[in-house]
Design an enzyme around this catalytic site. Structure first.
Site: not given
Length: 395
Positions: A97, A379
């Site tokens: 994102h 991540d």
């Protein structure tokens, strides 16, 4: 398979590509450093590339870091294309994102004085939604964050929310994908007339969903879609999610991750203790620890988000020695998926998904219309993918 890193620790992107030889109707996935090899009748091609927000030393002071823009656009003009004899058949994109606010309030008191309330969501507050009255009307409204005292500020973000900067950067990324794969390579059609050619999926988090929406808008804006073509944004229930290590569906994975965190604390807290003299004053006197309050990862979450949005941070967090010590501990806690079991449990279902779709494309060729798959994730997932392919750079 290409693995690309767009933002160390903060934004990671992985792109996997199926190349099918012009004379062989088969595909495979491989990881290499811009190399090609042959496995039986299959040709494996791939590369490893890194770009994005980086830390560089000032020439006049090697201890001080210069933080560059957190988003560097996807390189289009100099992007490597398929080697001779290979044809791009299917593109898989895994992207974290965009920029967001911290997920918790930290370092808000003096002398750090990083804001508790972040007013970076003015665009995000303007929205419209369909009204279920059978008329097709839209509901226009403005969303606002209310404080516990009842006050509300226009444009204020929720904790962990995609900001206006994050929306712009993900939209720009979608435009760059279009510039590369539509305009330059001609791999994707200029107008999307068949929704079966695309696949868009996100984890069930507002920031990843909004990021994917902006990527899609950049890649195929409304005027570039056919009259009856509406791209779907797919989201799975938690029990079915595979875009990240699913500890809810796999208790063994949860247990292993807890043990890794505990091991990281035991291994790295002694080195973090040396930072107390520098950083505890920003933490209400608390020590800096992997499992501290706040956790070391939480401290850097706030610092990275502040830097991305132009908020000044204490000078100690620009000291390379301090930041490197923090990052080493945090990476080991969150991203050190080094055992085969953790890799298999964390990323096995996702890679099985990817492999089956690639193999279906290889077996069916043009009968399989699917050309691009874009996944919006986190991540932890992208680091786990890199680790699984043994290309994680420990940063």
């Amino acid at each position: 398979m290409f693995i690309q890193d767009t933002h160390k620790l903060a934004t990671r992107l992985a792109i996997s590509i199926v190349f099918v030889p012009q004379v062989v109707s088969s595909s495979t996935t491989g990881i290499a450093d811009h190399s090609t090899s042959t496995v039986g009748s299959q040709v494996v091609t791939g590369g490893l590339m890194f770009f994005g927000a980086t830390r560089v030393r000032r020439p006049d002071d090697p201890r001080t870091l210069i933080y560059r823009s957190p988003q560097i656009p996807l390189e289009v003009e100099n992007y490597p294309i398929a080697p001779n004899g290979l044809v791009l058949e299917q593109l898989h994109v895994y992207v974290r994102h965009g920029e967001r606010t911290p997920v918790g309030v930290r370092l808000a008191r003096a002398p750090a004085s990083i804001p508790e309330h972040w007013v970076f969501c003015k665009t995000a507050r303007q929205f419209h939604a369909a009204v279920a009255n059978g008329t097709g009307d839209s509901l226009h409204a403005q969303q606002m964050v209310e404080h516990i005292d009842g006050k509300a500020a226009e444009g204020e973000c929720l904790l962990g929310e995609l900001t206006d900067l994050g929306r712009q950067s993900t939209y720009n990324f979608g435009k760059s994908l279009r510039a590369l794969y539509v305009d330059k390579l001609g791999f994707l059609p200029k107008r999307l007339l068949n929704a079966d050619q695309v696949y868009f999926r996100s984890t069930n988090m507002p920031r990843t969903i909004a990021s994917l929406q902006h990527i899609v808008q950049g890649l195929y804006p409304l005027e570039k879609c056919g009259n009856k073509v509406l791209p779907n944004i797919l989201v799975r229930n938690g029990k079915d999610e595979n875009l990240l290590g699913n500890t809810s569906a796999c208790k063994r994975l949860e247990l292993l991750q807890v043990s890794f965190a505990q091991a990281a604390a035991a291994a790295y807290n002694p080195s973090l203790q040396k930072l107390d003299v520098h950083l505890s004053k920003y933490l209400n006197g608390n020590p800096v620890r992997v499992d501290g309050k706040p956790r070391a990862s939480g401290i850097m979450d706030t610092i990275r988000a502040a830097i991305a949005h132009g908020i000044n941070v204490p000078p100690e967090f620009k000291d390379k020695a301090i930041v490197d010590t923090l990052e080493k501990a945090i990476v080991n806690e969150w991203f050190a998926d080094k055992t085969e079991e953790v890799r298999r449990l964390g990323m096995g279902r996702l890679l099985d998904d990817l492999s089956r779709k690639m193999q279906h494309k290889a077996n069916n060729g043009a009968r399989d219309p699917l050309k691009v798959l874009i996944h919006s994730t986190h991540d932890t997932a992208l680091a786990a993918l890199c680790s699984t392919f043994d290309v994680f750079d420990e940063q």
